[in-house]
Scaffold this motif. Structure first.
Motif, short mmCIF file in Angstrom:
data_model
loop_
_atom_site.label_atom_id
_atom_site.label_comp_id
_atom_site.label_asym_id
_atom_site.label_seq_id
_atom_site.Cartn_x
_atom_site.Cartn_y
_atom_site.Cartn_z
N MET A 48 0.90 -1.21 -0.11
CA MET A 48 0.05 -0.07 -0.03
C MET A 48 0.80 1.32 -0.02
O MET A 48 0.37 2.47 -0.16
CB MET A 48 -0.83 0.14 1.15
N TYR A 49 1.93 1.13 0.25
CA TYR A 49 2.98 2.16 0.27
C TYR A 49 3.82 2.90 -0.95
O TYR A 49 4.72 3.35 -1.05
CB TYR A 49 4.08 2.28 1.48
N ALA A 50 3.47 2.01 -2.01
CA ALA A 50 4.37 2.04 -3.15
C ALA A 50 4.53 3.41 -3.57
O ALA A 50 5.90 3.68 -3.36
CB ALA A 50 3.84 1.37 -4.28
N GLU A 78 -16.05 0.10 15.38
CA GLU A 78 -14.94 -0.48 14.99
C GLU A 78 -13.48 -0.15 15.72
O GLU A 78 -12.39 -0.71 15.74
CB GLU A 78 -14.75 -0.61 13.63
N LYS A 79 -13.67 1.17 16.50
CA LYS A 79 -12.70 1.71 17.08
C LYS A 79 -11.42 1.92 16.12
O LYS A 79 -10.26 1.60 16.43
CB LYS A 79 -12.22 1.09 18.37
N CYS A 80 -11.77 2.53 14.95
CA CYS A 80 -10.71 2.58 13.93
C CYS A 80 -11.09 4.01 13.27
O CYS A 80 -12.04 4.47 13.16
CB CYS A 80 -10.45 1.71 13.05
N VAL A 81 -9.91 4.58 12.86
CA VAL A 81 -10.04 5.85 12.06
C VAL A 81 -9.45 5.56 10.57
O VAL A 81 -8.50 4.68 10.31
CB VAL A 81 -9.07 6.92 12.59
N GLU A 82 -10.25 5.80 9.75
CA GLU A 82 -9.79 5.87 8.24
C GLU A 82 -8.94 7.08 7.75
O GLU A 82 -9.63 8.28 8.04
CB GLU A 82 -10.99 5.65 7.33
N LEU A 83 -7.95 6.88 7.22
CA LEU A 83 -7.17 8.19 6.64
C LEU A 83 -7.14 8.14 5.12
O LEU A 83 -6.47 7.19 4.61
CB LEU A 83 -5.68 7.88 7.30
N ASN A 84 -7.27 9.05 4.71
CA ASN A 84 -7.49 9.53 3.33
C ASN A 84 -6.63 10.63 2.88
O ASN A 84 -6.59 11.84 3.41
CB ASN A 84 -9.10 9.52 2.69
N LEU A 85 -5.67 10.38 2.22
CA LEU A 85 -4.58 11.30 1.77
C LEU A 85 -4.51 11.54 0.30
O LEU A 85 -4.51 10.50 -0.41
CB LEU A 85 -2.98 10.96 2.41
N ALA A 86 -4.59 12.73 -0.05
CA ALA A 86 -4.27 13.24 -1.42
C ALA A 86 -2.88 14.13 -1.42
O ALA A 86 -3.08 15.09 -1.01
CB ALA A 86 -5.50 13.99 -2.11
N ILE A 87 -1.88 13.27 -1.99
CA ILE A 87 -0.65 14.09 -2.05
C ILE A 87 -0.36 14.77 -3.39
O ILE A 87 -0.51 14.01 -4.41
CB ILE A 87 0.39 13.12 -1.51
N PHE A 88 0.04 15.83 -3.35
CA PHE A 88 0.47 16.41 -4.82
C PHE A 88 2.07 16.92 -4.73
O PHE A 88 2.42 17.60 -3.92
CB PHE A 88 -0.29 17.89 -5.15
N VAL A 89 2.74 16.16 -5.79
CA VAL A 89 4.18 16.43 -5.62
C VAL A 89 4.57 17.24 -6.93
O VAL A 89 4.20 16.94 -8.01
CB VAL A 89 4.91 14.98 -5.81
N ILE A 102 -0.60 11.59 -5.73
CA ILE A 102 -0.54 10.20 -5.09
C ILE A 102 -1.69 10.01 -3.94
O ILE A 102 -2.01 11.14 -3.13
CB ILE A 102 0.87 10.06 -4.36
N GLY A 103 -2.53 9.12 -4.21
CA GLY A 103 -3.44 8.80 -3.18
C GLY A 103 -3.21 7.72 -2.27
O GLY A 103 -2.23 6.62 -2.70
N GLU A 104 -3.40 7.76 -1.01
CA GLU A 104 -3.07 7.01 0.05
C GLU A 104 -4.17 6.78 0.97
O GLU A 104 -4.79 7.63 1.46
CB GLU A 104 -1.89 7.42 0.75
N TYR A 105 -4.51 5.48 1.31
CA TYR A 105 -5.63 4.95 2.27
C TYR A 105 -5.24 4.00 3.37
O TYR A 105 -4.41 3.14 2.90
CB TYR A 105 -6.86 4.62 1.54
N GLN A 106 -5.66 4.44 4.54
CA GLN A 106 -4.94 3.53 5.59
C GLN A 106 -6.12 3.50 6.66
O GLN A 106 -6.73 4.26 6.80
CB GLN A 106 -3.76 4.07 6.48
N ARG A 107 -5.94 2.39 7.50
CA ARG A 107 -6.80 2.52 8.96
C ARG A 107 -5.84 2.27 10.14
O ARG A 107 -5.15 1.49 10.09
CB ARG A 107 -7.81 1.15 8.62
N GLN A 108 -5.83 2.89 10.91
CA GLN A 108 -5.62 2.77 12.25
C GLN A 108 -6.66 2.35 13.32
O GLN A 108 -7.64 2.98 13.35
CB GLN A 108 -4.70 3.81 12.71
#
Length: 253
Positions: free
Chosen positions: A1-3, A174-185, A195-201
């Protein structure tokens, strides 16, 4: 997921004081009797803690699920002249060919484990990886931080080289947070690569962590505040946890 994320991660984390973070890990290990030796860091990412710990004299092994993160880590280590072995491995199945004096799980690594079953898997593997008297040391974002600081918040920032939009959503059931990032380089031709990034903690309560560590066989379990050798405060954003693998008594003693 980190490519693609791996290539910009360090730029996004440029304001983090990794030397202070590493210094506190060093202090916690010393408190538990580990003054140097062989240390395995799980969820090591791009090696931003692995490298300063190596420079403190520890024989470091870095483990991460993302091969892209490890490529970045290896490149950084070579530039710093640090001799570090990096291993592409799921920490829930941690398997190192030699026993360690310490196992670390850094920078929210525990928050990516979904539930008690996955935590228990990691704790069991860490226990097996440690020599007798070795220590497991970890840090994680607290339930308060995930729900009240990260959860249901929008964050944005921009520099000359990079910008990001960060939208979070907390799920109480679910005691979790969804993290949605849109990164512009920003590229050399003034265009931007997205670059789009999605994670759950996942949030873990300190009592559950304590019980699971005890079940795994650990002793002398300590819970600490954020880079402080004292009990966590109310509304603490980060906990540090340390636990020791017992020393078996020699039956001839």
């Amino acid at each position: 997921m980190y490519a693609a994320f791996a290539s910009v991660y360090d730029r996004l984390m440029a304001d983090v004081d990794y030397k202070a973070w590493a210094a506190f890990y060093h202090a916690l290990m010393e408190r538990y009797g580990i003054n140097r030796g062989k240390v395995c860091e799980c969820a090591c990412g791009t090696g931003s803690l692995t490298i300063p710990l190596s420079k403190m004299g520890y024989q470091m092994t870095g483990v991460d699920l993302s091969s892209d993160m490890l490529i970045e880590a290896s490149t950084k280590a070579r530039k710093e002249g640090a001799m570090i072995a990096f291993v592409n491995q799921d920490m829930r199945k941690l398997h190192i060919h030699r026993q360690m004096d310490a196992v670390l799980c850094t920078n929210d690594g525990l928050n990516y484990l979904k539930d008690g079953r996955e935590l228990s898997e990691f704790f069991a593997r860490a226990f097996a990886t440690l020599r007798e008297g070795g220590v497991l040391v970890m840090d994680l974002s607290t339930p308060y931080k995930l729900e009240n600081v990260l959860g249901n918040h929008f964050i944005g920032d921009e520099t000359e080289e990079i910008a990001y939009l960060w939208q979070n959503r907390y799920h109480r059931e679910e005691k979790c947070v969804e993290l949605n990032l849109a990164i512009f380089v920003r590229e050399k031709d003034e265009t931007y690569t997205r670059i789009g990034e999605y994670q759950r903690q996942y949030a873990h309560e300190s009592a559950e962590l304590y019980d699971l560590l005890k079940e795994a066989g650990f002793e002398k379990i300590g819970l600490f505040g954020d880079k402080r050798m004292e009990q966590p405060r109310d509304h603490e954003h980060r906990w540090f946890i340390a636990a020791r693998k017992p020393v078996t008594e020699d039956p001839q003693d």
